[in-house]
Scaffold this active site. Structure first.
Site, PDB file in Angstrom:
ATOM      1  N   GLU A   1       0.650  -1.203   0.066  1.00  0.00           N
ATOM      2  CA  GLU A   1      -0.229  -0.157  -0.017  1.00  0.00           C
ATOM      3  C   GLU A   1       0.926   1.336   0.109  1.00  0.00           C
ATOM      4  OE1 GLU A   1      -4.147  -1.098   2.061  1.00  0.00           O
ATOM      5  OE2 GLU A   1      -2.516  -0.898   3.582  1.00  0.00           O
TER       6      GLU A   1
ATOM      7  N   CYS B   1     -11.235   2.706   5.787  1.00  0.00           N
ATOM      8  CA  CYS B   1     -10.437   3.979   6.298  1.00  0.00           C
ATOM      9  C   CYS B   1     -10.638   5.162   5.475  1.00  0.00           C
ATOM     10  CB  CYS B   1      -8.939   3.836   6.355  1.00  0.00           C
ATOM     11  SG  CYS B   1      -8.213   2.966   4.794  1.00  0.00           S
TER      12      CYS B   1
END
Lengths: 648, 648
Positions: free
Chosen positions: B312, B411
């Site tokens: 990520e 998120c």
């Protein structure tokens, strides 16, 4: 059609002596360097010791599943040795393989079972997870090794061991009462059992193979059943779908090549074997349908297969990323196996064209020129630091994608060794009174065709040169058709017999010369071999605006070693002069292509990543580029590489 | 420099009323659709129920670690609500957030600890794995929520709860005897503690934040120590390296932005906060160094960060793949946070330029136009079936990358909601007697500058138009410098005061108008806003031969909906006419760019994937293309998308 099929027979490796040339050199390296290097690795990594069940073997902390595949590595090494011994007897090597065979013999259990992991380390789990644990895959490779070893040495020991193991498997799996309806998650045993059947004549092995192919993907899905027996939820399968192992539906219903590419092509090769052996029309149709899907939608120009690392396999039509291509060496090898079988179903050169494309490109890129380092993945472009497995490390120093001596899962090196050692058997096929010549390389072959024993010899500089000279030797005049493959890449050719030019038509990719041949007759096939600018299908978004260079069957690439870095900025004008030559200083003498290009880069650049184009001066520096055969990339200084080059 | 720093203050959100325009519309959608949608998801997924510790909570079978982050989602939603209530009071919404706050209050443990997972589900593992389990990350988001809630409502309850939790954390972690030298694997608490310090005046929170930043990456590495305490081998860390969480070495030694992009930018924002608060020169240098590395080597033209899905995050300089870009919405949001702080260290528009680039592109692409669907990854090109997480499924029907209502790890949606709700606070900064105007959008602001209370109003069609009209209102003449940002993308501008053109110089990216302002004074800033063809840095191999279109701060893209598929074959000539206009039919009226292009495709094609170019006829069909703002892509019919377009 079906009746024709069974009359086609490959000329066995022992009858084809490869003398020099590309394959002569590659086979010498394979014998002298690759096969010994693999043996050393089998020793170093404990794979040979593992056959001694009395030796303590630890369960590895990480990725134990790979250790479950260890037996297959030995199997493939034995097969490579077997093929090599058939054409190049070597008593020391034979002794070495004999010793390994003795170890294997001793590891067989009284009930015929033969698997080091599930005997020495985890006996409670024998046959409990066909989906993931590869017991039959191991068996298949050992069977193939046993057949090759027997063919080379005449020693039956290993063949008998593996026959007993096949009997054991046959006693446990099948549709009969008391058997489980299982099949392996990693296909391989299917084609191996056909080899075992052909060698032993035991039809049970053919039937078992056919059962595996027919049962695969039938409801209720075996992998669901065995997962529940293990107390697992089938939905927890890490790969998420049985497409991964081509077990999501029966093979006859499958419309596209899907999942793990090696599993796919081993399975399809097995399907072709069964189709051919039993003349099953729907399996023949399935084979052709999957072949067309794969080669028309999912194949790299190198014959590489499987764009995705995530499943080691296929994604969807026209998805062929270059830099992140997986294109596992084993997948191109499996494609060769399948292609060769397809020809024997449909005697058409289109299969051999693909086989040749894979051989000279995506297969041979898997091994270094010196023969002791290997690629697992074969990307079509490469930049420093781009190993997708290394993103976590955030390494900022330069790193390049290079071949390595071995892998934690080393399926590719021995696979490559067995194919190179057996390449002889891919040269010719006899069907009735027709002798098909598929591959071109200096060689001498003894064949029986149309009732005559003849010898045929090739002299050629192929694949760097398109002229192939044949000489026929025969004690008596021999009447047969010599069918010479006119490769799909060739758009102009000439053929002469004893110096007289003929204008025979090409049928199914072969120019057919039917006559009564006399001793000393010569044939010359001259294949025009210009440098071709290859355009990608317009749906392949990753290649848009680019071309690849191909000459003959060989795909070329740019390497930083010849062309400086930032190869993405090198563009080849549509009208660039492209000059082929043999560079005798490179890898023993290989074809290279030079030509005019431009380097499209701004003359200067700020620290900014992005600038308005109107503020830049573009230099477009002229450049003489040099392209080398893709299969030889990464053998010199580390650096960038590209197959698909920008056009300007 | 350091003394200057502390005089710069953002004008708080409550003093800036955004009336209409781009941000007015986006904020309305955020209030009316996004914030309620997130609340519904918090309910539906059990995240609100989780605060009731008496309710039974199951340990999920898969990915329990994500459940450990649940508290942060509530925290971010509270923060979004707080920001929204500050500018748009809403009693019903306030009641809703009050009820959630009550739940949280009750979940706090007698010792101040506050975490639903490690209280209700896994109490034995409290504080045992800071590396992976995000307890402090959750705390940080709850602190930010508490501060925003307090600022909006004046209700101290949650602030007190979080202060007690911060005290608890302070009592356990630090360099003093009896404390553990830990810090969180996912930075976030560092910047949150600075907010808590600023709101409460309690320097312990500042010191705790500074401790976390200083201790991170010190030998012996805490993540090693705690792993061994858990009986684990630190080498088994799934991400392989602490670069992943920027904990491989002390921050002052770090030379490049590395690892997980969101963690990185949250940390760097915290570092900037501490640098600014304590005037630490090496932290200031570190901030500038990491900023330059990130923005000059590792940032997409959209302000997206982090090319790799695997971590990520970041890979290496100039590695910016488009189709497989991760470019997490949260990472661009974190970049906004960091950029805004950097300006307050170095009052230079170059930080705001990047902030604006992220806001209009990589941030706002994260939410659908209607406000209830979200992107996690924000690729710069998109084709059917290319979700890299779906390779296993081998889906062959068309599939497109689209926004979804929620994520297992959600998120991004509440992160986006809190940023959009607080965008007001990014418009202006006061430093001494200088009023900096950073962003342009219709708004009215009340500011105190140079000792005077003034009101400043903007009218503009920005970002679709470059003219910005300011009106000053002040009861008395006010002497101050109005510093108007001249964006980095703008290469020609004019400024007039009360109709008179001035030629003030630009300093650090701001044209500074110093005078005694009277009520009703008007200023017009006219930013030339041509369509720019943006060229990539020549080291970005993935963009070679391509341009992006940008007008003002907005990056445009081609969508299949306007241009048919196979966008990789669309090429824009170097001299193409490029026409900007506002399309009133699209997303309430947004800028679009039309122009001439050619579709470079063969007129016909065989079944073959590869063909000699010389055998093809190229059509080069003319095409009028239409490009739309990147942030609005994937709001119409599914299809392909490209930011970087081929040149011809």
């Amino acid at each position: 059609m079906i009746t024709n099929i069974q009359r086609l027979e490959s000329i066995p490796a022992t009858s084809v002596e490869i003398t020099t040339g590309f394959w002569g050199e590659r086979q010498a390296t394979n014998r002298q360097r690759t096969i010994p290097a693999i043996y050393r690795q089998l020793q170093l990594t404990g794979r040979l010791d593992a056959w001694d069940l009395n030796k303590k073997r630890e369960r590895p902390k990480r990725h134990p599943v790979v250790h479950m595949f260890w037996d297959s590595d030995t199997g493939k090494w034995i097969e490579a040795v077997g093929h090599s011994l058939r054409t190049h007897p070597d008593p020391a090597l034979e002794k070495q393989v004999d010793d390994v065979v003795s170890l294997i013999q001793k590891a067989q259990q009284p009930d015929g079972y033969l698997n080091t992991w599930f005997t020495a380390v985890d006996p409670a789990n024998r046959w409990r997870n066909l989906r993931d644990w590869h017991e039959m895959y191991n068996a298949g490779h050992l069977i193939e090794g046993a057949v090759a070893y027997y063919q080379a040495t005449g020693k039956r020991e290993l063949l008998d061991v593996l026959s007993r193991y096949a009997d054991h498997i046959d006693s446990r799996f099948g549709r009969e009462d008391g058997k489980k309806r299982g099949y392996d998650g990693h296909p391989e045993i299917e084609l191996a059992l056909v080899k075992l059947y052909r060698e032993t004549g035991e039809t049970r092995y053919l039937n078992l193979s056919k059962y595996f192919i027919d049962e695969r993907g039938q409801q209720p899905l075996y992998f669901d059943l065995e997962a529940r027996e293990r107390g697992e939820d089938p939905a927890d399968f890490w790969a998420q779908t049985y497409r991964y192992c081509q077990a999501h539906e029966p093979i006859r219903d499958q419309m596209t090549a899907t999942g793990h590419a090696v599993r796919a092509c081993y399975l399809y090769a097995g399907v072709a074997d069964i189709a051919l052996e039993i003349g099953d029309q729907t399996l023949l149709d399935t084979s052709r349908r999957l072949w067309d899907d794969l080669t028309q939608h999912q194949m790299y120009v190198t014959g590489g297969l499987g764009p995705a690392h995530s499943n080691e396999g296929f994604t969807f039509a026209y998805d062929l990323p270059n830099e992140t291509a997986y294109a596992e060496t084993c997948a191109s090898i499996a494609l060769v196996f399948w292609a060769h079988r397809m020809f024997h179903i449909d005697p058409d050169a289109r299969y051999i064209d693909i086989m040749e494309r894979a051989l000279y490109n995506g297969v041979m890129s898997g091994v270094s020129y010196e023969g002791e380092h290997f690629f697992y993945a074969n990307p079509l472009s490469s930049y420093p630091n781009v190993n997708p497995h290394e993103h976590f490390s955030g390494i900022t120093s330069d790193r390049y994608y290079r071949r390595t001596e071995w892998f934690y899962c080393p399926c590719c090196p021995p696979n490559l060794a067995r194919l190179v050692a057996s390449i002889n058997s891919y040269f010719y096929t006899v069907g009735g009174d027709t002798l098909y010549a598929h591959l071109y390389n200096p060689n001498r072959a003894r064949v029986n065709v149309g009732g005559s024993a003849v010898q045929i010899e090739q002299q050629t500089g192929y694949p760097w040169d398109g002229d192939v000279h044949f000489t026929i030797q025969s004690d008596q005049p021999a009447t047969f058709t010599l069918a010479l493959r006119v490769p799909g890449w060739c758009r102009d050719f000439q053929v002469t017999v004893n110096g007289t030019r003929l204008s025979e038509p090409v049928m199914n990719g072969y120019v057919r010369l039917r006559r009564t041949w006399s001793n000393g007759d010569t044939v010359t096939l001259s294949l025009a071999m210009p440098v071709e600018r290859i355009a990608p299908h317009p749906m392949i978004r990753q290649d848009a605006g680019c071309i690849a260079l191909q000459r003959g069957p060989v795909v070329y690439c740019l390497e930083e070693a010849d062309n400086w870095p930032q190869l993405a900025n090198v563009a080849i004008p549509r009208d660039a002069r492209l000059t082929p030559e043999v560079d005798s200083s490179l890898f023993g003498g290989v074809g290279v292509i030079t030509g005019d290009a431009v380097r499209v880069e701004p003359a200067s650049w700020s620290n900014n990543l992005y600038e308005p184009q109107s503020t830049l001066q573009y230099a477009n520096t002229p450049l003489i580029f040099k392209a080398i055969p893709y299969c030889f990339w990464a053998n010199r200084e580390p650096g960038e590489m590209r197959v698909w080059m920008r056009e300007s």
